[in-house]
Write a protein that holds these residues in place. Structure first.
Motif, PDB file in Angstrom:
ATOM      1  N   ASP A 195       0.838  -1.186   0.000  1.00  0.00           N
ATOM      2  CA  ASP A 195       0.000   0.000   0.000  1.00  0.00           C
ATOM      3  C   ASP A 195       0.883   1.250   0.000  1.00  0.00           C
ATOM      4  O   ASP A 195       1.571   1.542   0.980  1.00  0.00           O
ATOM      5  CB  ASP A 195      -0.906  -0.013   1.236  1.00  0.00           C
ATOM      6  CG  ASP A 195      -1.966   1.069   1.214  1.00  0.00           C
ATOM      7  OD1 ASP A 195      -1.675   2.175   0.726  1.00  0.00           O
ATOM      8  OD2 ASP A 195      -3.077   0.805   1.704  1.00  0.00           O
ATOM      9  N   GLY A 210      -1.437  -7.049  -9.239  1.00  0.00           N
ATOM     10  CA  GLY A 210      -1.770  -5.777  -9.849  1.00  0.00           C
ATOM     11  C   GLY A 210      -1.070  -4.596  -9.222  1.00  0.00           C
ATOM     12  O   GLY A 210      -0.660  -4.643  -8.062  1.00  0.00           O
ATOM     13  N   ASP A 211      -0.886  -3.537 -10.016  1.00  0.00           N
ATOM     14  CA  ASP A 211      -0.291  -2.279  -9.549  1.00  0.00           C
ATOM     15  C   ASP A 211       1.117  -2.467  -8.993  1.00  0.00           C
ATOM     16  O   ASP A 211       1.534  -1.782  -8.064  1.00  0.00           O
ATOM     17  CB  ASP A 211      -1.187  -1.628  -8.497  1.00  0.00           C
ATOM     18  CG  ASP A 211      -0.743  -0.215  -8.145  1.00  0.00           C
ATOM     19  OD1 ASP A 211      -0.222   0.479  -9.032  1.00  0.00           O
ATOM     20  OD2 ASP A 211      -0.895   0.188  -6.967  1.00  0.00           O
ATOM     21  N   ARG A 239       5.699  -4.752  -2.376  1.00  0.00           N
ATOM     22  CA  ARG A 239       5.961  -4.026  -3.607  1.00  0.00           C
ATOM     23  C   ARG A 239       7.471  -3.957  -3.842  1.00  0.00           C
ATOM     24  O   ARG A 239       8.191  -3.312  -3.072  1.00  0.00           O
ATOM     25  CB  ARG A 239       5.402  -2.607  -3.509  1.00  0.00           C
ATOM     26  CG  ARG A 239       5.603  -1.751  -4.762  1.00  0.00           C
ATOM     27  CD  ARG A 239       5.076  -0.341  -4.531  1.00  0.00           C
ATOM     28  NE  ARG A 239       3.644  -0.337  -4.263  1.00  0.00           N
ATOM     29  CZ  ARG A 239       2.709  -0.304  -5.212  1.00  0.00           C
ATOM     30  NH1 ARG A 239       3.077  -0.255  -6.494  1.00  0.00           N
ATOM     31  NH2 ARG A 239       1.434  -0.310  -4.895  1.00  0.00           N
TER      32      ARG A 239
END
Length: 230
Positions: free
Chosen positions: A116, A171-172, A195
């Motif tokens: 996030d 995703g992302d 991430r």
């Protein structure tokens, strides 16, 4: 439990999938030596995301003062049991607001790689707002092949096996990572979202928070000392 985060095994499980009893068993590596070599002796360290105190304990033994922050009361109970002198604060890192600043702020356990972006920004803001202008922030990054050298496993000197089973894109630019910890008497699993960040992306994230890299402390670049931008 947060979306994309899950944990299984004996004992309490935190909202981000961490098993408290597992983290109380995990052994420490060279982290205390890296930290001790990068900050003033006896410094007061704000440890963000202390968990059950795996790194806290050896830092205390080296004479550092520790204020430990974690959102899990079960984790902080383990930390308090290490040494009554440790100050513990229950709070999500990204929402921490203390009316004081510290010589050293530490964000370990790859927390900077949270999936996030808003949470990552909040964590780095907390680092900047709680470090003195002449202090430093120590950050632990993932290794370059963390998401690609899979599956992989290692046998820990503590006698258990750690397996990183997969890192699947959701995703992302975020991957859902699955890990397994096998002890002779118990098995824990953890699923979480992370991430990957290139060196450039990592440094840009620091810059957005008012920090800059002072030095990469390890050859693999996984430990970094950052300082406030003046």
């Amino acid at each position: 439990m947060r979306e994309g985060y899950e944990g299984t095994g004996p004992g309490a499980i935190t909202p981000d999938g961490c098993a408290v009893d597992l983290y109380a068993r995990l052994t420490v590596g060279d982290e205390p030596d890296v930290i001790a070599g990068a900050v003033p002796a006896g410094a007061h360290i704000l440890e963000l995301g202390s968990g059950a105190g795996r790194v806290t304990r050896p830092l205390l033994e080296r004479g550092f003062r520790i204020t430990a922050v974690d959102e899990s009361p079960e984790m902080l109970e383990k930390v308090s049991a290490l040494d009554g002198r440790v100050r513990t604060i229950r709070s999500p890192i990204e929402k921490l607001e203390l009316d004081e600043r510290f010589e050293v702020v530490m964000l370990a356990s790859f927390l900077v790689h949270t999936g996030d972006v808003s949470v990552r920004r909040g964590m780095l803001r907390a680092c900047r707002s709680h470090v003195t202008d002449d202090g430093c922030v120590l950050i632990q990054r993932e290794g370059a092949d963390y998401h690609t050298n899979l599956p992989r496993e290692r046998v820990d000197p503590g006698g258990f096996t750690v397996r990183i089973l997969s890192a699947e894109p959701v995703g992302d630019g975020v991957n859902e990572v699955r890990a397994e910890y096998v002890f002779p008497d118990a098995v824990w699993t953890q699923t979480f979202r992370a991430r990957p960040l290139t060196k450039e992306q990592f440094e840009q994230a620091l810059e957005e928070a008012g920090l800059r890299v002072d030095k990469y402390l390890t050859e693999d670049g996984t430990w970094v000392r950052a300082v406030p931008v003046r």
